[in-house]
Each structure stands twice: as C-alpha cells, then as structure tokens.
Scaffold this motif. Structure first.
Motif, PDB file in Angstrom:
ATOM      1  N   SER A 116     -20.392 -17.627  -5.602  1.00 37.97           N
ATOM      2  CA  SER A 116     -19.974 -17.481  -4.201  1.00 37.97           C
ATOM      3  C   SER A 116     -19.955 -16.012  -3.793  1.00 37.97           C
ATOM      4  O   SER A 116     -19.627 -15.131  -4.593  1.00 37.97           O
ATOM      5  CB  SER A 116     -18.599 -18.103  -3.983  1.00 37.97           C
ATOM      6  N   GLU A 118     -17.889 -14.735  -1.885  1.00 40.45           N
ATOM      7  CA  GLU A 118     -16.485 -14.307  -1.914  1.00 40.45           C
ATOM      8  C   GLU A 118     -16.114 -13.737  -3.293  1.00 40.45           C
ATOM      9  O   GLU A 118     -15.501 -12.674  -3.394  1.00 40.45           O
ATOM     10  CB  GLU A 118     -15.584 -15.501  -1.584  1.00 40.45           C
ATOM     11  N   GLU A 119     -16.532 -14.444  -4.360  1.00 42.50           N
ATOM     12  CA  GLU A 119     -16.226 -13.956  -5.721  1.00 42.50           C
ATOM     13  C   GLU A 119     -16.973 -12.666  -6.014  1.00 42.50           C
ATOM     14  O   GLU A 119     -16.442 -11.758  -6.645  1.00 42.50           O
ATOM     15  CB  GLU A 119     -16.576 -15.023  -6.763  1.00 42.50           C
ATOM     16  N   LYS A 121     -17.825 -10.447  -3.857  1.00 40.32           N
ATOM     17  CA  LYS A 121     -17.119  -9.403  -3.087  1.00 40.32           C
ATOM     18  C   LYS A 121     -15.878  -8.923  -3.848  1.00 40.32           C
ATOM     19  O   LYS A 121     -15.607  -7.725  -3.913  1.00 40.32           O
ATOM     20  CB  LYS A 121     -16.707  -9.943  -1.720  1.00 40.32           C
ATOM     21  N   SER A 164     -22.572  -8.612  -0.510  1.00 44.10           N
ATOM     22  CA  SER A 164     -21.440  -8.628  -1.449  1.00 44.10           C
ATOM     23  C   SER A 164     -20.850  -7.246  -1.696  1.00 44.10           C
ATOM     24  O   SER A 164     -19.649  -7.116  -1.896  1.00 44.10           O
ATOM     25  CB  SER A 164     -21.869  -9.236  -2.785  1.00 44.10           C
TER      26      SER A 164
END
Length: 200
Positions: A116, A118-119, A121, A164
C-alpha cells in the motif's frame, strides 16, 4: 504481516535475494556519487553482505532486519570478514531507532515490499526521521516496466515511488537497472537515490 512472511522465508531457507555478495548498484552509486564514509543504516540487511561492504569502506554501519535468523547470519558473516558492524532485529515500520540520526540509509528490496502507498509513505517518513539534515537514502526497488514470466521481487512504477517518498525526499536520480543476482536474467530494478528534504 510483511515481517512475518520474511521471518518464515528465512526459516525455510527460501531467500533468493541473498546472493552472498554486495549488490553492484550499491558499490556503483557510492563510488560514482562520491558518498563519503559516514554513519550508515542498512534497512532489511538480510545476511549482511551490503553492510559488510560498507564497513570495509570505512562506513560506521548498523544493519537491521525483521528476521532473527538473518541477523544471526549477518553476525557470522561479519565475523568471517573480520569487520565491525552492529546488527540487530527490528521492525522498521513500527520501531524508530534510538541510534538515529544517520547520514546514509540503504535498502535493497525493503521499501518495495509494502503493497500500500500508505505503508510505503510510513516507511519513507521513518527513513527521513532516521536521517540527518540532507541525509541520503539509496533504495533498490523492483521495476514495474519489466514483463515477467517467473516469480520475482514486488514491482513498483516510477509514479508510485514519487508518490510514496514525497514530501520527505527529493529524488536525485532514478535509474533503471537490475538487481545484483546469481542468475543469468536478474530482475529489473529502480536505483533511486534521494536526499532528505528540510521540512519546516
């Protein structure tokens, strides 16, 4: 959890990324970009080949990995090579390092293992937190431009990488290459060198 998958693969001895030598992309980047010996962090160090090379070239290295088995191997390899490296088990996504800050961070296939954005990032933010002002991060990332007919490392597009690492890093170079490997057709890789942004 990604960390559990890697732990299981080390237990099973299923570690195709462990090539028994430093990745040529690390050597090439450090030498051509004239990255001077400094305090360095090897994230997802595996059995320690890249940490050992850095240490042999006068870097002060800490290597971390989620797998205790990998860390044990790294300690054995460093002892064989008669170099001084510090290795310990750590889940980098959730545990920030008290040994920070570092001047240089390296990961070979760690950043790309998170599916993801998000991960990824969070990972990039943690790298930034671990670095000094203007610190450098070199990441070797599976390249999504490659059409594959066999298993290989996770693949990311250039856009995914940029999305990211912003706003934490400025990308200095993003070059298409391949991973150092012990097979005739190694998987393609992005070689991404970044500088920590000075966020106010």
């Amino acid at each position: 959890m990604i960390e559990d998958q890697y732990k299981e693969r080390y237990k099973a001895g299923n570690t195709p990324w462990d090539i028994g030598k430093p990745d040529f992309n690390l050597i090439q980047t450090v030498t051509t970009m004239a990255i001077k010996p400094c305090k360095a962090l090897d994230i997802g160090c595996g059995s320690g080949n890249n940490s050992i090379w850095l240490s042999q070239n006068n870097f002060d290295v800490i290597g971390i990995d989620a797998s205790e088995i990998a860390i044990q191997k790294a300690l054995e390899e460093a002892a064989k090579a008669n170099v001084k490296c510090t290795f310990f088990a750590n889940d980098f996504l959730t545990n920030r390092l008290e040994q920070a800050p570092f001047d240089f961070a390296f990961d070979r296939g760690c950043f790309h293992s998170f599916d993801s954005n998000e991960e990824r990032k969070i990972f990039a933010e943690n790298v930034a937190f671990s670095l000094e002002k203007d610190g450098l991060w070199l990441s070797l990332i599976g390249n999504a431009d490659e059409q594959r007919n066999m298993p290989g490392p996770p693949q990311r597009t250039a856009r995914e990488i940029v999305n990211s690492v912003e706003p934490y890093f400025e990308i200095l170079s993003l070059v298409s290459s391949h991973f150092g490997a012990n097979r005739p057709n190694p998987p393609r890789a992005w070689v991404c060198l970044m500088r920590k942004r000075n966020l106010v």
